[in-house]
Design a protein around this motif. Structure first.
Motif, short mmCIF file in Angstrom:
data_model
loop_
_atom_site.label_atom_id
_atom_site.label_comp_id
_atom_site.label_asym_id
_atom_site.label_seq_id
_atom_site.Cartn_x
_atom_site.Cartn_y
_atom_site.Cartn_z
N ARG A 72 1.08 -2.14 -3.65
CA ARG A 72 -0.16 -1.70 -4.27
C ARG A 72 -1.27 -2.47 -4.94
O ARG A 72 -2.54 -2.42 -4.80
CB ARG A 72 0.41 -0.57 -5.30
CG ARG A 72 -0.83 0.38 -5.79
CD ARG A 72 -0.24 1.50 -6.94
NE ARG A 72 -1.20 2.21 -7.55
CZ ARG A 72 -0.92 2.77 -8.79
NH1 ARG A 72 0.12 3.13 -8.95
NH2 ARG A 72 -1.96 3.57 -8.96
N GLN A 73 -0.69 -3.42 -5.46
CA GLN A 73 -1.70 -4.42 -6.22
C GLN A 73 -2.36 -5.28 -5.26
O GLN A 73 -3.85 -5.47 -5.31
CB GLN A 73 -0.97 -5.14 -7.36
CG GLN A 73 -1.99 -6.31 -8.22
CD GLN A 73 -1.41 -6.64 -9.41
OE1 GLN A 73 -0.12 -7.07 -9.28
NE2 GLN A 73 -2.36 -6.94 -10.18
N ARG B 171 -0.89 1.25 -13.36
CA ARG B 171 -0.95 0.12 -12.72
C ARG B 171 -0.42 -0.88 -13.22
O ARG B 171 -0.73 -1.35 -14.45
CB ARG B 171 -2.41 -0.12 -12.46
CG ARG B 171 -3.35 0.52 -11.28
CD ARG B 171 -4.70 -0.08 -10.96
NE ARG B 171 -5.47 0.63 -10.00
CZ ARG B 171 -6.23 1.66 -10.33
NH1 ARG B 171 -6.28 1.97 -11.53
NH2 ARG B 171 -6.92 2.17 -9.25
N TYR B 172 0.65 -1.50 -12.96
CA TYR B 172 1.32 -1.33 -11.54
C TYR B 172 3.02 -1.24 -12.18
O TYR B 172 3.25 -1.52 -13.07
CB TYR B 172 1.17 -2.62 -10.55
CG TYR B 172 -0.24 -2.49 -10.17
CD1 TYR B 172 -0.71 -1.85 -9.06
CD2 TYR B 172 -1.18 -3.22 -10.83
CE1 TYR B 172 -2.19 -1.93 -8.68
CE2 TYR B 172 -2.53 -3.43 -10.51
CZ TYR B 172 -3.10 -2.66 -9.49
OH TYR B 172 -4.27 -2.70 -9.26
N THR C 89 -11.60 2.91 -13.19
CA THR C 89 -12.81 2.90 -12.25
C THR C 89 -14.16 3.56 -12.91
O THR C 89 -13.59 4.37 -14.01
CB THR C 89 -12.32 3.86 -10.91
OG1 THR C 89 -12.02 5.19 -11.26
CG2 THR C 89 -11.33 3.24 -10.26
N PRO D 161 -14.14 -0.19 -9.10
CA PRO D 161 -13.09 -0.70 -9.94
C PRO D 161 -13.82 -1.31 -11.22
O PRO D 161 -14.66 -2.01 -11.06
CB PRO D 161 -12.52 -1.64 -9.04
CG PRO D 161 -13.35 -2.05 -8.12
CD PRO D 161 -14.32 -0.85 -8.04
N LYS E 155 -2.95 -4.40 -2.32
CA LYS E 155 -4.15 -3.28 -1.68
C LYS E 155 -5.40 -3.57 -2.45
O LYS E 155 -6.38 -3.62 -1.78
CB LYS E 155 -3.68 -2.22 -1.42
CG LYS E 155 -4.41 -1.24 -0.58
CD LYS E 155 -3.67 -0.16 -0.45
CE LYS E 155 -4.63 1.17 0.13
NZ LYS E 155 -4.06 2.40 0.48
N ASP E 156 -5.14 -3.34 -3.85
CA ASP E 156 -6.23 -3.01 -4.57
C ASP E 156 -7.06 -4.50 -4.86
O ASP E 156 -8.28 -4.44 -5.03
CB ASP E 156 -5.79 -2.75 -6.06
CG ASP E 156 -5.56 -1.11 -6.29
OD1 ASP E 156 -5.62 -0.56 -5.35
OD2 ASP E 156 -4.94 -0.78 -7.16
#
Length: 515
Positions: free
Chosen positions: A261-262, A405-406, A230, A236, A264-265
């Protein structure tokens, strides 16, 4: 297995396949094999690079145990060499002939051969790296296709002309843009058959942006991280390699992230995405009862391609620091090969680690070592769901991984089934290695058993059930008017959301020369 796959041709798309290819290739070949065995019928692994020895690749992959079932590997150039291209029905075209500049005796070029027969000629720029023209030949010696990339000014990349030739070597059809050519090839190869394209490769996915056909379901599987960090103000930074496919996410019928999680991103960047689902990779899991959890605690493992993103020298440095903490006794086996080998060897010398570290080179059976090693180090900058992490935990090999990630944070509970280390903190990784050496035997055994239990949900049957469910929905939705309207809204919303979040594209470095 209590699920079904929709009736369709299944095509797994990647840029290229080699015996030494890494986790992405192993993953897609495994998926192709289990899809075939689960009712998909014949599965085609479709490649697009102009490698001259694809006549040998499929057999090599079967011998290595990476390909089972009714699966074939097909290269698009080899298929095109056998496709009948008639003479132009309207005869010669002055415009086509003007653009037709095949390589001749007066040009400098490299020649590639298959079994003694000319396969292609390649002309490079002055840097001897950047490709300016490739001419592809058929087995009978006739020119099949000429792909020139410096049409505006010879010697300087810019302006493309792709010209397909008939079986006498005369120009038949011209394209100015590569995706138009690839779309013509896909239409001709698969026709009106209902076809599911499963696209793993970040290189190949670009050609499917804008490929919309009623009989074709395009599925983009995001195998790696799309965010590289970020900015100081919290925006991002999108991966340079993946930003186009992320921005064009509404253009695919289905997009599969590997972790929640990915997803969501991605949603944070692109807004609500009804075509975005989570489907992890699967691995063939050994019977937990067959794993020996009682084993020496001092042996560590690294299985990684030697490239900058894998940061293998950090694993050597961490083990060296841990050796100083515990006194002696650690063993580190490193399996891999690649461009950063000099840096890996320099790390060995710098940290005086050669006594207890062995560089084994590339091995197709490296992951078998997870059944006897105590711990495995994951030092990558970014991943999807690392195959080595899944297979290592399935074998009771305790993971010690950077929190990137991730992948690692979706699987590892710190101190329970492994160790999750702040990204790049070599001292903390060394401390975790040392801590593992000092734990009571019953605690180490419990961690191994917890690691094995964690990955049981990644077995082939569980993941195939997800594929069956999501592909069935995607084909059903494809013909629904309400779904098409929702997707139009998604495209509008994605553009608006992207503009509001204003992510950066990174890294801001000159691109490498393009081959």
């Amino acid at each position: 297995m209590s699920f079904s796959l929709p009736a369709s041709n299944y095509v797994s798309v990647t840029w290229g396949v080699r015996p030494e290819s890494g986790g992405l290739t192993v993953t897609l070949l495994h998926r192709a094999s289990i899809l075939s065995q689960a009712g998909a019928g014949h599965v085609t692994v479709l490649t697009f690079d102009s490698y001259p020895h694809y006549d040998q690749i499929e057999e090599q992959m079967r011998q290595l145990g990476r390909l089972d079932g009714d699966v074939s590997i097909e290269n698009i150039w080899d298929w095109l060499r056998t496709e009948h291209i008639p003479a132009r029905p309207t005869g010669p075209s002055p415009k086509l002939n003007e653009a037709f500049t095949p390589l001749g005796d007066g040009d400098e070029f490299e020649e590639l051969y298959r079994d003694g027969v000319l396969y292609s000629r390649i002309r490079y720029a002055a840097d001897d790296i950047t490709i300016l023209q490739t001419d592809h030949y058929r087995a009978d010696g006739t020119l099949m296709l000429s792909d020139r990339r410096d049409f505006r000014e010879r010697g300087i990349r810019g302006g493309r002309r792709i010209i397909l030739c008939d079986h006498s070597g005369e120009p038949f059809k011209l394209w100015k843009f590569q995706n138009d050519f690839y779309h013509w090839v896909l239409d001709r190869r698969f026709g009106s058959q209902q076809t599911t394209f499963l696209i793993d490769s970040k290189t190949a996915v670009g050609m499917f942006v804008g490929y919309r056909r009623r009989n074709a379901l395009t599925v983009h599987i995001i195998q790696g991280a799309h965010i590289e960090g970020t900015t100081s103000d919290g925006r991002p930074i999108l991966s340079d390699a993946r930003h186009k496919s992320i921005r064009e996410l509404p253009g695919f019928d289905l997009v599969a992230a590997l972790t929640k999680r990915q997803r969501k991103d991605i949603t944070a960047v692109m807004g609500a995405s009804p075509n975005l689902v989570v489907i992890p990779n699967s691995v063939p899991l050994p019977d937990p009862a067959s794993i020996t959890v009682e084993r020496p605690v001092n042996r560590g493992l690294v299985v990684a391609t030697f490239i900058p993103r894998k940061r293998v020298p950090l694993a050597i440095e961490a083990t060296s620091r841990a050796q100083l903490m515990v006194g002696s006794g650690l063993i580190l086996d490193v399996y891999g090969e690649g461009e950063t080998r000099p840096e890996v060897e320099a790390a060995l010398a710098e940290h005086s680690a050669a006594e207890y570290t062995t560089l084994h080179g590339y091995s197709t059976t490296a992951l078998e070592e997870t059944k006897t090693a105590s711990f495995i180090l994951i030092t990558s900058e970014t991943e999807g769901t690392p195959l080595v992490l899944l297979e290592g935990m399935a074998a009771g090999c305790i993971p010690i991984a950077f929190d990137i990630r991730y992948g690692p944070s979706d699987l590892i509970t710190h101190g329970v089934n492994g160790f999750l280390i702040p990204d790049g903190d070599v001292t903390a990784m060394a401390q975790a290695i040392a801590t593992l050496q000092q734990l009571p035997a019953e605690k180490v055994t419990a961690m191994r058993e917890a690691a094995i239990a964690t990955v049981q949900g990644f077995n082939d049957e569980a993941v195939l059930q997800l594929w069956g469910k999501e592909l069935t929905k995607a084909w059903k939705h494809k013909s629904a008017a309400w779904w098409r309207a929702l997707r139009k809204w998604q495209a509008w919303n994605a553009a608006r959301h992207y503009a509001q979040t204003n992510p950066e594209i990174g890294p801001k470095l000159p691109p490498p020369p393009r081959r």
